[in-house]
Write a protein that holds these residues in place. Structure first.
Motif, PDB file in Angstrom:
ATOM      1  N   ARG A 121      14.355  76.155 -31.175  1.00 45.75           N
ATOM      2  CA  ARG A 121      14.493  77.404 -31.910  1.00 45.75           C
ATOM      3  C   ARG A 121      13.601  77.313 -33.133  1.00 45.75           C
ATOM      4  N   GLU A 122      12.428  77.938 -33.038  1.00 45.41           N
ATOM      5  CA  GLU A 122      11.421  77.848 -34.099  1.00 45.41           C
ATOM      6  C   GLU A 122      11.003  79.242 -34.545  1.00 45.41           C
ATOM      7  N   VAL A 123      10.789  79.385 -35.854  1.00 45.05           N
ATOM      8  CA  VAL A 123      10.307  80.637 -36.421  1.00 45.05           C
ATOM      9  C   VAL A 123       9.074  80.320 -37.270  1.00 45.05           C
ATOM     10  N   PHE A 124       7.953  80.962 -36.942  1.00 48.61           N
ATOM     11  CA  PHE A 124       6.720  80.806 -37.712  1.00 48.61           C
ATOM     12  C   PHE A 124       6.410  82.156 -38.337  1.00 48.61           C
ATOM     13  N   LYS A 125       6.509  82.229 -39.670  1.00 43.14           N
ATOM     14  CA  LYS A 125       6.345  83.490 -40.386  1.00 43.14           C
ATOM     15  C   LYS A 125       4.904  83.695 -40.838  1.00 43.14           C
ATOM     16  N   ASP A 126       4.614  84.945 -41.225  1.00 42.44           N
ATOM     17  CA  ASP A 126       3.325  85.316 -41.839  1.00 42.44           C
ATOM     18  C   ASP A 126       2.134  84.883 -40.978  1.00 42.44           C
ATOM     19  N   LEU A 127       2.182  85.207 -39.686  1.00 39.20           N
ATOM     20  CA  LEU A 127       1.091  84.815 -38.792  1.00 39.20           C
ATOM     21  C   LEU A 127      -0.248  85.337 -39.312  1.00 39.20           C
ATOM     22  N   ASP A 128      -1.158  84.424 -39.604  1.00 39.17           N
ATOM     23  CA  ASP A 128      -2.507  84.780 -40.074  1.00 39.17           C
ATOM     24  C   ASP A 128      -2.474  85.753 -41.248  1.00 39.17           C
ATOM     25  N   GLY A 129      -1.463  85.618 -42.108  1.00 34.78           N
ATOM     26  CA  GLY A 129      -1.369  86.477 -43.285  1.00 34.78           C
ATOM     27  C   GLY A 129      -0.826  87.867 -43.005  1.00 34.78           C
ATOM     28  N   THR A 130      -0.321  88.111 -41.790  1.00 29.41           N
ATOM     29  CA  THR A 130       0.260  89.414 -41.448  1.00 29.41           C
ATOM     30  C   THR A 130       1.765  89.362 -41.668  1.00 29.41           C
ATOM     31  N   ARG A 131       2.447  90.458 -41.400  1.00 21.95           N
ATOM     32  CA  ARG A 131       3.909  90.444 -41.483  1.00 21.95           C
ATOM     33  C   ARG A 131       4.543  89.969 -40.178  1.00 21.95           C
ATOM     34  N   GLY A 132       3.729  89.669 -39.183  1.00 23.73           N
ATOM     35  CA  GLY A 132       4.222  89.227 -37.892  1.00 23.73           C
ATOM     36  C   GLY A 132       4.791  87.817 -37.909  1.00 23.73           C
ATOM     37  N   ILE A 133       5.668  87.541 -36.926  1.00 21.37           N
ATOM     38  CA  ILE A 133       6.219  86.203 -36.764  1.00 21.37           C
ATOM     39  C   ILE A 133       6.107  85.771 -35.298  1.00 21.37           C
ATOM     40  N   GLN A 134       6.087  84.465 -35.098  1.00 19.48           N
ATOM     41  CA  GLN A 134       6.198  83.866 -33.770  1.00 19.48           C
ATOM     42  C   GLN A 134       7.604  83.278 -33.682  1.00 19.48           C
ATOM     43  N   TYR A 135       8.364  83.740 -32.695  1.00 21.07           N
ATOM     44  CA  TYR A 135       9.736  83.276 -32.525  1.00 21.07           C
ATOM     45  C   TYR A 135       9.857  82.625 -31.158  1.00 21.07           C
ATOM     46  N   CYS A 136      10.322  81.379 -31.148  1.00 20.68           N
ATOM     47  CA  CYS A 136      10.451  80.618 -29.907  1.00 20.68           C
ATOM     48  C   CYS A 136      11.892  80.130 -29.779  1.00 20.68           C
ATOM     49  N   ARG A 137      12.467  80.335 -28.592  1.00 15.96           N
ATOM     50  CA  ARG A 137      13.827  79.848 -28.362  1.00 15.96           C
ATOM     51  C   ARG A 137      14.002  79.487 -26.898  1.00 15.96           C
ATOM     52  N   SER A 138      14.755  78.427 -26.697  1.00 12.42           N
ATOM     53  CA  SER A 138      15.021  77.980 -25.333  1.00 12.42           C
ATOM     54  C   SER A 138      16.355  78.538 -24.856  1.00 12.42           C
ATOM     55  N   MET A 139      16.511  78.551 -23.530  1.00 14.74           N
ATOM     56  CA  MET A 139      17.760  78.998 -22.925  1.00 14.74           C
ATOM     57  C   MET A 139      18.082  78.083 -21.760  1.00 14.74           C
ATOM     58  N   ALA A 140      19.275  77.505 -21.769  1.00 16.65           N
ATOM     59  CA  ALA A 140      19.717  76.691 -20.645  1.00 16.65           C
ATOM     60  C   ALA A 140      20.240  77.617 -19.559  1.00 16.65           C
ATOM     61  N   LEU A 141      19.966  77.277 -18.294  1.00 21.82           N
ATOM     62  CA  LEU A 141      20.426  78.078 -17.169  1.00 21.82           C
ATOM     63  C   LEU A 141      21.348  77.256 -16.283  1.00 21.82           C
ATOM     64  N   PRO A 142      22.366  77.895 -15.709  1.00 23.77           N
ATOM     65  CA  PRO A 142      23.281  77.169 -14.816  1.00 23.77           C
ATOM     66  C   PRO A 142      22.659  76.978 -13.435  1.00 23.77           C
TER      67      PRO A 142
END
Length: 199
Positions: A85-106
């Motif tokens: 679960r990672e959040v990278f803010k201010d992508l290249d000086g923009t207001r955008g973010i990169q959000y990464c999250r994993s999900m376990a599956l049964p």
């Protein structure tokens, strides 16, 4: 910072998806008396789109803030069970973010990793009310820097796209619209993907 052309395009495309949902998506059976309106729409063989609309006893600003700030201590504590679960803010000086999250599956399925690009905009709509828009799309569509995530190789890629709208109704209430599509990259029967979308 001001929105880039890529961010403006993402917002416009996301709002178009909401318009399509409103025009084509039937209401989910059995939800007519629910306080949350639920709709679902399938485009071809892809994963189903789902949309919910609800009146909220919170200001649009407060709800937007709660939904946008993904790296608070409280959220980290709530989601400590996630392998990634990672959040990278201010992508290249923009207001955008990169959000990464994993999900376990049964059922022995390999876990999935969602990597999305998100941005936001304030908008005055046709009836003069202020709305906050959060647009979500797979990170592959972001034209700039993408951060590597440790452990990503252990997961299979999954995708998510959508839009969240927090529209001012009164000073302390708002309308929350969420339209989203998740694709787990599993060849599931349409009844199963429809069930997942309804959730």
């Amino acid at each position: 910072p001001p929105l880039t052309e890529a961010e403006e395009n993402l917002i416009a495309k996301s709002m178009g998806q909401v318009d399509e949902m409103k025009a084509k998506a039937p209401r989910v059976a059995g939800s007519a008396n629910d306080t949350v309106e639920k709709f679902m729409h399938r485009t071809g063989e892809g994963a189903a789109w789902a949309m919910s609309v609800a009146k909220m006893d919170i200001s649009a600003v407060d709800l937007f803030t709660e939904l946008w700030l993904l790296d608070t201590y409280e959220l980290k504590a709530e989601n400590k069970h996630m392998a990634i679960r990672e959040v990278f803010k201010d992508l290249d000086g923009t207001r955008g973010i990169q959000y990464c999250r994993s999900m376990a599956l049964p059922g022995g399925f390999q876990g999935r990793l969602f990597e999305v690009w998100m941005t936001w905009k304030k908008l005055i709509d046709g009836d003069g009310r202020l709305s906050f828009i959060i647009a979500i799309t797979p990170l592959a569509f972001y034209p700039g820097t993408r951060h590597a995530v440790a452990g990503a190789e252990k997961f299979q890629e999954a995708t998510s796209r959508g839009v969240i709208i927090c529209k001012v109704l009164t000073e302390n209430t708002c309308e929350w619209t969420r339209a989203q599509q998740f694709d787990l990259k599993i060849n599931l029967h349409s009844k199963i993907t429809n069930f997942l979308a309804k959730q």
